[in-house]
Design a protein around this motif. Structure first.
Motif: not given
Length: 290
Positions: A139-164
């Motif tokens: 789940g998100p770290f904060d279930p009340m926060a907009d998930p798009t707040d996680l976009r920077p971290a997810l962008l890095l993960a995508k660039e690294k080719g990490l499966p979620l």
């Protein structure tokens, strides 16, 4: 066309087992629904079995403790199959590597408890995102926060080719009157960015395979035609039931109460419009499990 019914008892005769969702059907995140409790007790009293099939991102023992704390009577169910158990099996067999970046709340860390049924499990360990082979998302770290707040971290993960690894495909859940974001929202965001998201809960097959194993362990495995899936998520519970060729009872007073105009029962015209829009038709519908 979806048939609106007054009670579970009205349609129970052809079924030997329920695959029953929890949140929004049996409880609201705080306490059980008395009518749902009575309906499940009556179903089991007729010699039938109830498997609680939940997208909770934790193992079944953790869910069982939560239900006991909540006050759900133990005579309402026979076994529990969780998205967390299905996803944990994948993690410990190496689906996302050994070095894991974890996303979730502190109570979700039971996801990493040892899983004894896996022979020679992968020795997973938590690391910072920069060092990770893959991501476990409960789940998100904060279930009340907009998930798009996680976009920077997810962008890095995508660039690294990490499966979620998504331990809970639900997008949202209602805790009482408060709507919270779930892991499915993060996984959908990641997939939309071009990342690889792996799913193990409803509507995906692994959790249904697990539910059938739980049912078989009780000494019987009826044909799918004699299993009824109960749930309030059109894109998880009902879509999953359709994919497994299992009849379904849609609880419209949960996540879709506004769209279906549900007070005690759904408004027939609104229900028809909703299922037509989603292009997913339940076998039956009822406002609340009773």
């Amino acid at each position: 066309m979806t048939r609106i019914v007054e009670s579970l008892a009205e349609i129970a005769a052809p079924y030997d087992a329920l695959f029953c969702d929890l949140w929004g059907c049996v409880h609201d995140g705080h306490s059980p629904f008395p009518e749902a409790v009575a309906a499940l007790q009556a179903f089991r009293a007729a010699g039938k079995q109830v498997i609680l099939v939940t997208n909770a991102p934790r193992h079944r023992t953790s869910v069982e403790r939560q239900l006991a704390k909540m006050g759900l009577p133990t005579d309402t169910w026979d076994a529990i199959a969780t998205s967390g158990d299905a996803a944990r099996a994948a993690m410990f067999t190496g689906a996302v590597g050994e070095k894991i970046w974890f996303m979730g709340e502190p109570h979700d860390r039971s996801f990493f408890d040892p899983l004894k049924i896996i022979e020679n499990p992968v020795a997973v360990r938590e690391v910072p995102l920069e060092e990770a082979d893959g991501i476990v998302c409960c789940g998100p770290f904060d279930p009340m926060a907009d998930p798009t707040d996680l976009r920077p971290a997810l962008l890095l993960a995508k660039e690294k080719g990490l499966p979620l690894l998504c331990a809970n495909p639900d997008i949202v859940v209602d805790r009482g009157d408060t709507r919270e974001w779930c892991a499915g929202a993060v996984a959908a965001l990641y997939a939309g960015m071009g990342g690889e998201s792996l799913y193990f809960g409803k509507p995906h097959p692994p959790i249904y395979d697990l539910a059938r194993r739980r049912l078989a362990a009780l000494g019987t495995l009826p044909p799918d035609s004699r299993i009824l899936a109960v749930g309030d998520g059109i894109l998880t519970d009902i879509k999953g039931a359709l994919g497994e060729d299992i009849d379904s009872l849609f609880i419209t007073g949960g996540l879709a109460r506004e769209e279906t105009g549900t007070t005690r029962q759904p408004v027939a015209e609104k229900l028809d419009a909703y299922v037509s829009k989603e292009m997913i038709a339940p076998t039956y519908a009822i406002g609340y499990l009773r």
